[in-house]
Design an enzyme around this catalytic site. Structure first.
Site, PDB file in Angstrom:
ATOM      1  N   GLU A   2     -10.117 -14.560   4.125  1.00 11.91           N
ATOM      2  CA  GLU A   2      -8.732 -14.668   3.641  1.00 11.91           C
ATOM      3  C   GLU A   2      -8.635 -15.828   2.654  1.00 11.91           C
ATOM      4  OE1 GLU A   2      -5.620 -12.919   3.923  1.00 11.91           O
ATOM      5  OE2 GLU A   2      -5.250 -14.452   2.415  1.00 11.91           O
ATOM      6  N   MET A  29      -3.112 -16.827   6.543  1.00 11.20           N
ATOM      7  CA  MET A  29      -3.443 -15.749   7.479  1.00 11.20           C
ATOM      8  C   MET A  29      -2.157 -14.956   7.753  1.00 11.20           C
ATOM      9  SD  MET A  29      -6.647 -16.048   8.201  1.00 11.20           S
ATOM     10  CE  MET A  29      -6.894 -15.141   9.723  1.00 11.20           C
ATOM     11  N   GLY A  59      -1.009 -12.506   5.699  1.00 10.55           N
ATOM     12  CA  GLY A  59      -0.675 -11.773   4.473  1.00 10.55           C
ATOM     13  C   GLY A  59       0.810 -11.671   4.188  1.00 10.55           C
ATOM     14  N   GLY A 112     -12.970 -13.276  -1.426  1.00 13.48           N
ATOM     15  CA  GLY A 112     -14.089 -12.371  -1.171  1.00 13.48           C
ATOM     16  C   GLY A 112     -14.209 -11.314  -2.251  1.00 13.48           C
ATOM     17  N   GLY A 138      15.352  -0.419  -4.553  1.00  3.17           N
ATOM     18  CA  GLY A 138      14.477   0.125  -3.502  1.00  3.17           C
ATOM     19  C   GLY A 138      14.711  -0.658  -2.224  1.00  3.17           C
ATOM     20  N   MET A 184       3.253   1.873   1.364  1.00  2.00           N
ATOM     21  CA  MET A 184       3.222   0.401   1.393  1.00  2.00           C
ATOM     22  C   MET A 184       4.052  -0.114   2.565  1.00  2.00           C
ATOM     23  SD  MET A 184       3.234  -0.990  -2.466  1.00  2.00           S
ATOM     24  CE  MET A 184       1.744  -1.028  -3.442  1.00  2.00           C
ATOM     25  N   ALA A 234       3.745  -1.931   6.670  1.00  2.20           N
ATOM     26  CA  ALA A 234       2.866  -2.701   7.547  1.00  2.20           C
ATOM     27  C   ALA A 234       2.188  -1.798   8.578  1.00  2.20           C
ATOM     28  CB  ALA A 234       3.691  -3.777   8.250  1.00  2.20           C
ATOM     29  N   HIS A 240      22.687   9.981  28.324  1.00  2.00           N
ATOM     30  CA  HIS A 240      24.081   9.927  27.878  1.00  2.00           C
ATOM     31  C   HIS A 240      24.754   8.679  28.440  1.00  2.00           C
ATOM     32  CE1 HIS A 240      28.037  11.245  26.657  1.00  2.00           C
ATOM     33  NE2 HIS A 240      28.475  10.971  27.882  1.00  2.00           N
TER      34      HIS A 240
HETATM   35  C1  LIG Z   1      10.115  -8.614   1.320  1.00  3.83           C
HETATM   36  C2  LIG Z   1       9.268  -7.567   1.999  1.00  3.83           C
HETATM   37  C3  LIG Z   1       9.709  -6.990   3.172  1.00  3.83           C
HETATM   38  C4  LIG Z   1       8.923  -6.040   3.807  1.00  3.83           C
HETATM   39  N1  LIG Z   1       9.403  -5.474   4.952  1.00  3.83           N
HETATM   40  C5  LIG Z   1       8.676  -4.542   5.580  1.00  3.83           C
HETATM   41  C6  LIG Z   1       9.140  -3.962   6.777  1.00  3.83           C
HETATM   42  O1  LIG Z   1      10.220  -4.290   7.280  1.00  3.83           O
HETATM   43  N2  LIG Z   1       8.371  -3.032   7.394  1.00  3.83           N
HETATM   44  C7  LIG Z   1       7.177  -2.642   6.868  1.00  3.83           C
HETATM   45  O2  LIG Z   1       6.523  -1.777   7.460  1.00  3.83           O
HETATM   46  N3  LIG Z   1       6.706  -3.171   5.724  1.00  3.83           N
HETATM   47  C8  LIG Z   1       7.421  -4.114   5.075  1.00  3.83           C
HETATM   48  N4  LIG Z   1       6.943  -4.678   3.930  1.00  3.83           N
HETATM   49  C9  LIG Z   1       5.631  -4.224   3.419  1.00  3.83           C
HETATM   50  C10 LIG Z   1       4.477  -4.899   4.181  1.00  3.83           C
HETATM   51  O3  LIG Z   1       4.623  -6.299   4.088  1.00  3.83           O
HETATM   52  C11 LIG Z   1       3.147  -4.464   3.597  1.00  3.83           C
HETATM   53  O4  LIG Z   1       3.066  -3.062   3.599  1.00  3.83           O
HETATM   54  C12 LIG Z   1       1.986  -5.022   4.408  1.00  3.83           C
HETATM   55  O5  LIG Z   1       2.023  -6.427   4.410  1.00  3.83           O
HETATM   56  C13 LIG Z   1       0.658  -4.544   3.820  1.00  3.83           C
HETATM   57  O6  LIG Z   1      -0.400  -5.079   4.579  1.00  3.83           O
HETATM   58  P1  LIG Z   1      -1.852  -5.231   3.955  1.00  3.83           P
HETATM   59  O7  LIG Z   1      -2.697  -5.733   5.093  1.00  3.83           O
HETATM   60  O8  LIG Z   1      -2.253  -4.026   3.235  1.00  3.83           O
HETATM   61  O9  LIG Z   1      -1.730  -6.373   2.836  1.00  3.83           O
HETATM   62  P2  LIG Z   1      -1.145  -7.846   2.798  1.00  3.83           P
HETATM   63  O10 LIG Z   1      -0.200  -8.091   3.903  1.00  3.83           O
HETATM   64  O11 LIG Z   1      -0.660  -8.043   1.413  1.00  3.83           O
HETATM   65  O12 LIG Z   1      -2.417  -8.755   3.077  1.00  3.83           O
HETATM   66  C14 LIG Z   1      -3.508  -8.812   2.214  1.00  3.83           C
HETATM   67  C15 LIG Z   1      -4.186 -10.163   2.368  1.00  3.83           C
HETATM   68  O13 LIG Z   1      -5.411 -10.141   1.648  1.00  3.83           O
HETATM   69  C16 LIG Z   1      -5.611 -11.393   1.015  1.00  3.83           C
HETATM   70  N5  LIG Z   1      -6.533 -11.166  -0.100  1.00  3.83           N
HETATM   71  C17 LIG Z   1      -6.354 -10.396  -1.193  1.00  3.83           C
HETATM   72  N6  LIG Z   1      -7.455 -10.365  -1.963  1.00  3.83           N
HETATM   73  C18 LIG Z   1      -8.364 -11.164  -1.341  1.00  3.83           C
HETATM   74  C19 LIG Z   1      -9.696 -11.517  -1.647  1.00  3.83           C
HETATM   75  N7  LIG Z   1     -10.321 -11.020  -2.712  1.00  3.83           N
HETATM   76  N8  LIG Z   1     -10.334 -12.365  -0.810  1.00  3.83           N
HETATM   77  C20 LIG Z   1      -9.703 -12.860   0.311  1.00  3.83           C
HETATM   78  N9  LIG Z   1      -8.455 -12.531   0.656  1.00  3.83           N
HETATM   79  C21 LIG Z   1      -7.785 -11.678  -0.161  1.00  3.83           C
HETATM   80  C22 LIG Z   1      -4.207 -11.798   0.581  1.00  3.83           C
HETATM   81  O14 LIG Z   1      -4.136 -13.187   0.398  1.00  3.83           O
HETATM   82  C23 LIG Z   1      -3.372 -11.306   1.769  1.00  3.83           C
HETATM   83  O15 LIG Z   1      -3.215 -12.320   2.728  1.00  3.83           O
HETATM   84  C24 LIG Z   1       7.672  -5.655   3.272  1.00  3.83           C
HETATM   85  C25 LIG Z   1       7.214  -6.249   2.097  1.00  3.83           C
HETATM   86  C26 LIG Z   1       7.994  -7.202   1.469  1.00  3.83           C
HETATM   87  C27 LIG Z   1       7.481  -7.839   0.207  1.00  3.83           C
HETATM   88  N1  LIG Z   2      11.859  -2.154   5.296  1.00  3.14           N
HETATM   89  C1  LIG Z   2      10.680  -1.937   4.743  1.00  3.14           C
HETATM   90  O1  LIG Z   2       9.840  -1.211   5.240  1.00  3.14           O
HETATM   91  C2  LIG Z   2      10.350  -2.626   3.453  1.00  3.14           C
HETATM   92  C3  LIG Z   2      11.140  -3.673   3.002  1.00  3.14           C
HETATM   93  C4  LIG Z   2      10.798  -4.280   1.803  1.00  3.14           C
HETATM   94  C5  LIG Z   2       9.679  -3.854   1.104  1.00  3.14           C
HETATM   95  N2  LIG Z   2       8.939  -2.832   1.571  1.00  3.14           N
HETATM   96  C6  LIG Z   2       7.770  -2.346   0.803  1.00  3.14           C
HETATM   97  O2  LIG Z   2       7.627  -3.105  -0.377  1.00  3.14           O
HETATM   98  C7  LIG Z   2       7.489  -2.242  -1.488  1.00  3.14           C
HETATM   99  C8  LIG Z   2       8.172  -2.850  -2.676  1.00  3.14           C
HETATM  100  O3  LIG Z   2       9.604  -2.819  -2.541  1.00  3.14           O
HETATM  101  P1  LIG Z   2      10.553  -2.782  -3.806  1.00  3.14           P
HETATM  102  O4  LIG Z   2      11.951  -2.629  -3.342  1.00  3.14           O
HETATM  103  O5  LIG Z   2      10.192  -3.902  -4.715  1.00  3.14           O
HETATM  104  O6  LIG Z   2      10.044  -1.487  -4.557  1.00  3.14           O
HETATM  105  P2  LIG Z   2      10.601   0.019  -4.645  1.00  3.14           P
HETATM  106  O7  LIG Z   2       9.537   0.774  -5.334  1.00  3.14           O
HETATM  107  O8  LIG Z   2      11.101   0.476  -3.325  1.00  3.14           O
HETATM  108  O9  LIG Z   2      11.879  -0.099  -5.607  1.00  3.14           O
HETATM  109  C9  LIG Z   2      11.805  -0.633  -6.897  1.00  3.14           C
HETATM  110  C10 LIG Z   2      12.978  -0.129  -7.718  1.00  3.14           C
HETATM  111  O10 LIG Z   2      13.050  -0.893  -8.929  1.00  3.14           O
HETATM  112  C11 LIG Z   2      13.400  -0.030 -10.006  1.00  3.14           C
HETATM  113  N3  LIG Z   2      12.943  -0.685 -11.262  1.00  3.14           N
HETATM  114  C12 LIG Z   2      11.657  -0.932 -11.642  1.00  3.14           C
HETATM  115  N4  LIG Z   2      11.648  -1.611 -12.825  1.00  3.14           N
HETATM  116  C13 LIG Z   2      12.944  -1.809 -13.197  1.00  3.14           C
HETATM  117  C14 LIG Z   2      13.583  -2.470 -14.305  1.00  3.14           C
HETATM  118  N5  LIG Z   2      12.888  -3.078 -15.268  1.00  3.14           N
HETATM  119  N6  LIG Z   2      14.933  -2.478 -14.356  1.00  3.14           N
HETATM  120  C15 LIG Z   2      15.665  -1.878 -13.375  1.00  3.14           C
HETATM  121  N7  LIG Z   2      15.102  -1.249 -12.311  1.00  3.14           N
HETATM  122  C16 LIG Z   2      13.764  -1.216 -12.208  1.00  3.14           C
HETATM  123  C17 LIG Z   2      12.669   1.266  -9.657  1.00  3.14           C
HETATM  124  O11 LIG Z   2      13.238   2.376 -10.317  1.00  3.14           O
HETATM  125  C18 LIG Z   2      12.835   1.328  -8.133  1.00  3.14           C
HETATM  126  O12 LIG Z   2      13.992   2.026  -7.739  1.00  3.14           O
HETATM  127  C19 LIG Z   2       8.114  -0.923  -1.088  1.00  3.14           C
HETATM  128  O13 LIG Z   2       7.370   0.133  -1.638  1.00  3.14           O
HETATM  129  C20 LIG Z   2       8.040  -0.912   0.393  1.00  3.14           C
HETATM  130  O14 LIG Z   2       6.973  -0.100   0.805  1.00  3.14           O
HETATM  131  C21 LIG Z   2       9.260  -2.206   2.732  1.00  3.14           C
END
Ligand SMILES: Cc1cc2nc3c(=O)[nH]c(=O)nc-3n(C[C@H](O)[C@H](O)[C@H](O)COP(=O)(O)OP(=O)(O)OC[C@H]3O[C@@H](n4cnc5c(N)ncnc54)[C@H](O)[C@@H]3O)c2cc1C
Ligand SMILES: NC(=O)c1ccc[n+]([C@@H]2O[C@H](COP(=O)([O-])OP(=O)(O)OC[C@H]3O[C@@H](n4cnc5c(N)ncnc54)[C@H](O)[C@@H]3O)[C@@H](O)[C@H]2O)c1
Length: 477
Positions: free
Chosen positions: A36, A40, A42, A119, A186, A329, A331, A459
């Site tokens: 990482e 830790m 991500g 990595g 989104g 995308m 978790a 219910h």
């Molecule tokens: C604001 C926000 C809210 C979200 N809310 C939700 C939610 O409510 N529910 C949900 O299901 N999903 C949610 N998501 C999406 C969720 O966070 C991601 O889908 C999830 O974290 C993806 O997990 P991952 O393990 O693929 O990658 P990540 O969590 O991005 O982890 C990847 C890790 O790899 C490390 N890494 C990358 N390249 C290297 C390298 N070359 N060497 C060493 N380390 C490296 C990075 O530093 C990072 O720590 C949200 C995302 C955001 C941004």
């Molecule tokens: N509750 C959850 O599970 C949760 C919460 C947050 C994030 N996420 C994950 O994170 C990812 C990213 O979330 P997000 O909301 O950034 O992406 P998203 O893809 O859900 O939405 C992005 C939106 O931005 C618009 N857009 C892009 N460029 C633009 C511009 N220049 N001007 C105006 N509009 C523009 C797109 O048309 C789209 O509707 C999601 O795909 C989701 O999987 C999940």
């Protein structure tokens, strides 16, 4: 383990995906290391799911307690509701720290080695790590890539982390700007609109496509707009592109027509959250050393079993999971891919059923869904020669929702007319993120509305909204 390797498995990336895979690997007897480069846990733990849900929990309470009309209907009077921005931010930060420490502790207890550094693949069954002490080469029987994703910032948008920022900064809630523009409607745009509007900010929500929440089922998006956007202090602009954003005081946003790209308006606001999607973090991962070409905008190509593909063929002993694979995308999708990949490494073939993975937006009220939207189901029906039907039931007819005084909501079940197989379920309403799970389980087992209509729900519970939908589907057949 074969004596010729340092590890059975090396995972690059300790996000939810990498962590889930490491835990399962140990339970299967694999000697495992995780590399990482940053914190830790991500994205999800540090700047995603965990802090954003903590902010939504606190701001949701503020909204609820300020809703005098709703409280009065329940017989409650409250004169003054106050909140402390820093205390809400501290709540989110402390949950992040706890979750991160729990994750680190779990890896330590299981004997997973953690290596801090960047990595990259350095050839077949070989990884190089750039650490603060220099470069190291590690060999492993299998390598798993779980590098995740980072915010996508369109060209022309400049960030300063203070007045123009992405969710990476927004989760720290360092300020409550009186007027904030949110670019993108989104998940992130929607959830932060919920947080900021509950805490008294005025919002302008900017979306490039011609409807808000374009990824959601159109009926749900329409109702969600009526409940989550229209009555709140949120102005919306659709079919406009944020073409140029300059940080400062004020933040200057140049908007263009999404089709013609011609400038249409200039906004001056206090701050701007850029929520325009995420891109995989796959540059400088050494993929070329094993002949792997990424798929725009950098996704790692994998097959159904999480094996990385080069020219369409699996690269032996190389696996990829999580956001970087561009499937879902989420978790829990990353963790599910991680577990499945380990099963495949151990010779037990396992694919991930993406169709049955639920998703939720944790707004107030919530949106939960699984499977196909109605337009996508109809398209599939047209291609495969079946008719699609749908039914809706409303929270206003549900006893528990009435008791709670929270009757805005709908459940929509989309199914095949001929076989009754459920193709998609979409819920907008109180606790939709929890309610959706039973529908996800039903889709995973390819169950039919005829079967589901005979199952018994307690219910009075909100789950009866789905019970009623399944029964309605059968009687309208
Ligand atoms: C604001 C926000 C809210 C979200 N809310 C939700 C939610 O409510 N529910 C949900 O299901 N999903 C949610 N998501 C999406 C969720 O966070 C991601 O889908 C999830 O974290 C993806 O997990 P991952 O393990 O693929 O990658 P990540 O969590 O991005 O982890 C990847 C890790 O790899 C490390 N890494 C990358 N390249 C290297 C390298 N070359 N060497 C060493 N380390 C490296 C990075 O530093 C990072 O720590 C949200 C995302 C955001 C941004
Ligand atoms: N509750 C959850 O599970 C949760 C919460 C947050 C994030 N996420 C994950 O994170 C990812 C990213 O979330 P997000 O909301 O950034 O992406 P998203 O893809 O859900 O939405 C992005 C939106 O931005 C618009 N857009 C892009 N460029 C633009 C511009 N220049 N001007 C105006 N509009 C523009 C797109 O048309 C789209 O509707 C999601 O795909 C989701 O999987 C999940």
């Amino acid at each position: 383990m074969s004596q010729s390797f340092d590890y059975d498995l090396v995972i690059i990336g300790a996000g939810v995906g990498g962590h889930g895979a490491a835990i399962h690997a140990v339970s299967c007897g694999l000697k495992t290391a995780v590399i990482e480069t940053a914190e830790m846990g991500g994205t999800c733990v540090n700047r995603g799911c965990i802090p954003s849900k903590a902010l939504l929990a606190a701001s949701g309470r503020v909204r609820e307690l300020q809703d005098a009309h709703h409280l009065k209907a329940l017989g409650i009077q409250l004169t003054d509701v106050a909140f402390d921005r820093q205390a809400i931010a501290d709540h989110a930060n402390s949950i992040v720290t706890k979750q991160r420490e729990a994750l680190i502790g779990s890896l330590k207890r299981l004997g997973v080695d953690t290596i801090h550094g960047w990595g990259r693949i350095a050839g077949v069954q070989k990884v190089s790590v750039t650490t603060k002490d220099g470069e190291k080469i590690i060999t492993a029987k299998d390598i798993m890539l779980a590098p995740g994703s980072v915010p996508f910032v369109p060209p022309g948008i400049e960030l300063d982390g203070k007045t123009v920022f992405t969710s990476d900064d927004a989760v720290r809630l360092e300020s409550l700007p009186p007027w904030i523009a949110i670019v993108g409607s989104g998940y992130i745009g929607l959830e932060f609109a919920d947080v900021y509007s509950a805490l008294g900010c005025e919002i302008t929500l900017i979306e490039a496509l011609d409807q808000l929440m374009p990824g959601f089922d159109p009926d749900i998006a329409k109702l969600a707009q009526r409940v989550l956007i229209t009555p709140r202090d949120i102005e919306t602009k659709v079919s406009v592109l944020a073409k140029r954003i300059t940080p400062g005081s004020p933040v200057v946003i140049e908007l263009a027509d999404a089709k013609t790209k011609e400038s249409v308006e200039v906004l001056e606001v206090d701050a701007c959250l850029v929520a325009t999607g995420r891109v995989p973090l796959t540059k400088d991962l050494g993929l070329d050393s094993v002949g792997v070409e990424t798929v725009r905008p950098g996704f790692i190509p994998i097959n159904d079993y999480m094996a990385v593909l080069a020219s369409g063929e699996p690269v032996p002993h190389l696996w990829a999971i999580g956001d970087a694979t561009g499937k879902l995308m989420l978790a829990h999708a990353a963790a599910a891919q991680g577990v499945a990949a380990i099963e495949n490494i151990c010779g037990r073939a396992r694919a991930v059923d993406y169709h049955s993975i639920p998703a939720a937006a944790f707004t107030h009220p919530e949106i939960g869904f699984v499977g196909l939207t109605e337009p996508a189901a109809k398209e599939k029906g047209k291609a495969e020669g079946f008719t699609v039907a749908s039914v809706r039931t409303y929270f206003k007819g549900n006893a528990k929702a009435l008791a709670e005084g929270e009757t805005e909501g709908v459940a929509k079940v989309i199914y095949r007319q001929d076989t009754g197989e459920v193709l998609g379920v979409h819920i907008f309403g109180l606790h939709a993120s929890d309610l959706i799970q039973e529908a996800a389980n039903a889709i995973a087992q390819r169950q039919t509305v005829q079967y589901l209509a005979f199952l018994v729900h307690a219910h009075p519970t909100l789950s009866e909204v789905l019970d009623e939908a399944y029964k309605r589907a059968v009687t309208t057949h």
